[in-house]
Design an enzyme around this catalytic site. Structure first.
Site, short mmCIF file in Angstrom:
data_model
loop_
_atom_site.label_atom_id
_atom_site.label_comp_id
_atom_site.label_asym_id
_atom_site.label_seq_id
_atom_site.Cartn_x
_atom_site.Cartn_y
_atom_site.Cartn_z
N ASP A 1 -42.61 -15.23 34.70
CA ASP A 1 -43.59 -16.31 34.61
C ASP A 1 -44.87 -16.03 35.42
OD1 ASP A 1 -44.48 -18.83 33.76
OD2 ASP A 1 -42.52 -19.74 34.07
N ASP B 1 -47.29 -23.93 27.17
CA ASP B 1 -45.92 -24.39 26.92
C ASP B 1 -45.83 -25.30 25.70
OD1 ASP B 1 -45.39 -23.04 29.24
OD2 ASP B 1 -44.30 -24.67 30.19
C1 GLA Z 1 -43.45 -22.34 32.84
C2 GLA Z 1 -43.01 -21.59 31.57
C3 GLA Z 1 -41.88 -22.37 30.90
C4 GLA Z 1 -40.71 -22.53 31.86
C5 GLA Z 1 -41.18 -23.20 33.14
C6 GLA Z 1 -40.11 -23.18 34.22
O1 GLA Z 1 -44.04 -23.55 32.54
O2 GLA Z 1 -44.09 -21.41 30.72
O3 GLA Z 1 -41.46 -21.70 29.73
O4 GLA Z 1 -40.16 -21.27 32.14
O5 GLA Z 1 -42.33 -22.54 33.68
O6 GLA Z 1 -40.51 -23.80 35.40
#
Ligand code: GLA
Length: 434
Positions: free
Chosen positions: A147, A207
């Protein structure tokens, strides 16, 4: 002239994926985040893996079980410097759980961040790449989602981001254990331009959110080149619109543009909207990672994610993502035409109806489908609708009937040259095209 083309070939850049032998097709599997966020533990992970096996999803290709954020304690071990799994969530230890997942026949995926912390505030791997990669390899993980949170300002230019992600790529390679490396960099710093030499897949957008096309200020970018926050709460049509031009950098010799985990089964969209979601992720060759509670999934949703014909397009070895050929206004939305070639000479064609009403009825000219290969227009094609399974023979155009928010997708197999059947030309002379 000849020597000029030889020179061009010699200097044309060749893009190779991270050379770990993985990701010849987009990965398929399940990830805990969309459904459970931080509410994970050994039981959740194992129950979903068991359900995937029982429901035949493993056999269909969903072979990665990926645990997302929130698996560790808040601090590293002060003596060893290692991240420590949360003993309350994993009373039998992570390694024991991974072994069980492996014994069921799955690969296991782990999560960390190229930052000081993960997005939920647990220890990240920035500056700890080697020790963490070594531990992951000892645990025999097969996939790492990496991430972008808390990156300490080490973003804002492609080179800075590249170097931050390259550190983990090198550390993983150094372990000698093959680990699929999935960047979760949300499409920042033009990740599609630089990720293919260090990673197997890269997130191209913010996301996902379980909604068809609702605008949400938390996902402020509506176009792929928006320099602002990629954000979260991005609807599936927001993602499709942004990802479509970006996945042209993906393919069998580079890696895969990740449009984020699937939402099918989480309840925020209608059946037809989930059909659109699943079809688009498949034909744009995104990783196909389920994000729901598989153990309580409805038959209807299971049928969507189990469609072998749609999965076959996504998993076709050697072919690239489909292209959008046009996008046209239709009532209160757009109609999108996608087309792409498959490795055996078949084609995949999809029409998305973004409007709320009515049924879209339209003839799609072969000249729009085969813009890169006009010779194909001179053939009849056997078109199989991959959702209804109906088969028709088409010449010069395909007839689409697409429900609101739905998608019709066909696999086209080349049939006969039109010159062999002159009646086609006569009978189709009055055909109407859009
Ligand atoms: C980010 C990523 C998500 C998930 C969250 C976890 O937002 O893009 O896919 O992994 O972190 O905290």
């Amino acid at each position: 002239m000849l020597s000029c083309s030889i020179l061009i070939l010699a200097i044309a850049p060749v893009i190779w994926a991270l050379d770990n032998g993985l990701g010849k097709t987009p990965p398929m599997g399940w990830n805990s985040w969309n459904r459970y966020t931080c509410d994970i533990n050994e039981t959740v992970i194992l129950n979903n893996a068991e359900a995937m096996k029982e429901l035949g999803l493993l056999k269909l290709g969903y072979n990665y079980v990926i645990m997302d954020d929130c698996w560790s304690k808040r601090q590293r071990d002060p003596k060893t410097g290692r991240i420590v799994p949360d003993p309350e969530k994993f009373p039998n230890g992570i390694e024991n759980m991974i072994e069980k997942i492996h014994n069921m026949g799955f690969n296991f995926g782990m999560y960390s961040s190229a930052g000081k912390y993960t997005c939920a505030g647990y220890p990240g791997s920035l500056g700890h790449e080697e020790i963490d990669a070594k531990m992951f390899a000892e645990w025999k993980i097969d996939y790492l989602k990496y991430d972008n949170c808390f990156n300490q300002g080490r973003s804002g230019s492609p080179l800075i981001s590249y170097q931050r992600y390259e550190a983990m790529s090198d550390a993983l390679n150094k372990t000698g254990h093959p680990i699929f490396y999935a960047l979760c960099q949300w499409g920042e710093d033009q990740v599609w331009n630089w990720a293919s030499t260090i990673a197997n897949s890269w997130r191209v957008t913010g996301d996902i959110y379980d909604n068809f096309n609702r605008y949400d200020i938390r996902c402020p970018c509506e176009t792929y080149d928006c320099p602002s926050l990629q954000g979260y709460h991005c609807s599936i049509m927001n993602i499709v619109n942004k990802a479509t031009p970006l996945v042209q950098k993906a393919g069998p010799n580079s890696g895969w543009g990740d449009m984020d985990m699937l939402e099918v089964g989480n309840g925020g969209m209608s059946f037809d909207e989930y059909i659109t979601h699943f079809t688009m992720w498949a034909i744009l060759k995104s990783p196909m990672i389920l994000g729901n509670d598989v153990s309580s999934m409805s038959r209807e949703h299971l049928a969507i994610v189990s469609n072998p014909d749609v999965i076959a397009v996504n998993q076709d070895v050697g072919s690239a993502p489909a292209n959008r050929m046009w996008k046209k206004h239709f009532v209160d939305g757009f109609v999108h035409l996608f087309s792409g070639s498959l490795s055996n000479g078949d084609w995949v064609v999809a029409v998305v109806n973004e409007a709320t009403e009515p049924l879209l009825e339209m003839n799609i000219a072969f000249s729009d489908i085969f813009t890169d290969n006009h010779d194909n227009e001179k053939y009849t094609w056997v078109a199989k609708d991959l959702w209804t399974k109906e088969t028709t023979t088409a010449a010069r155009y395909l007839t689409a009937n697409v429900v609101p928010h739905g998608t019709q997708v066909w696999r086209l197999q080349k049939s006969m040259h039109l010159s062999h059947n002159k009646n086609y030309w006569v009978s189709l002379d009055n055909a109407e095209y859009e």
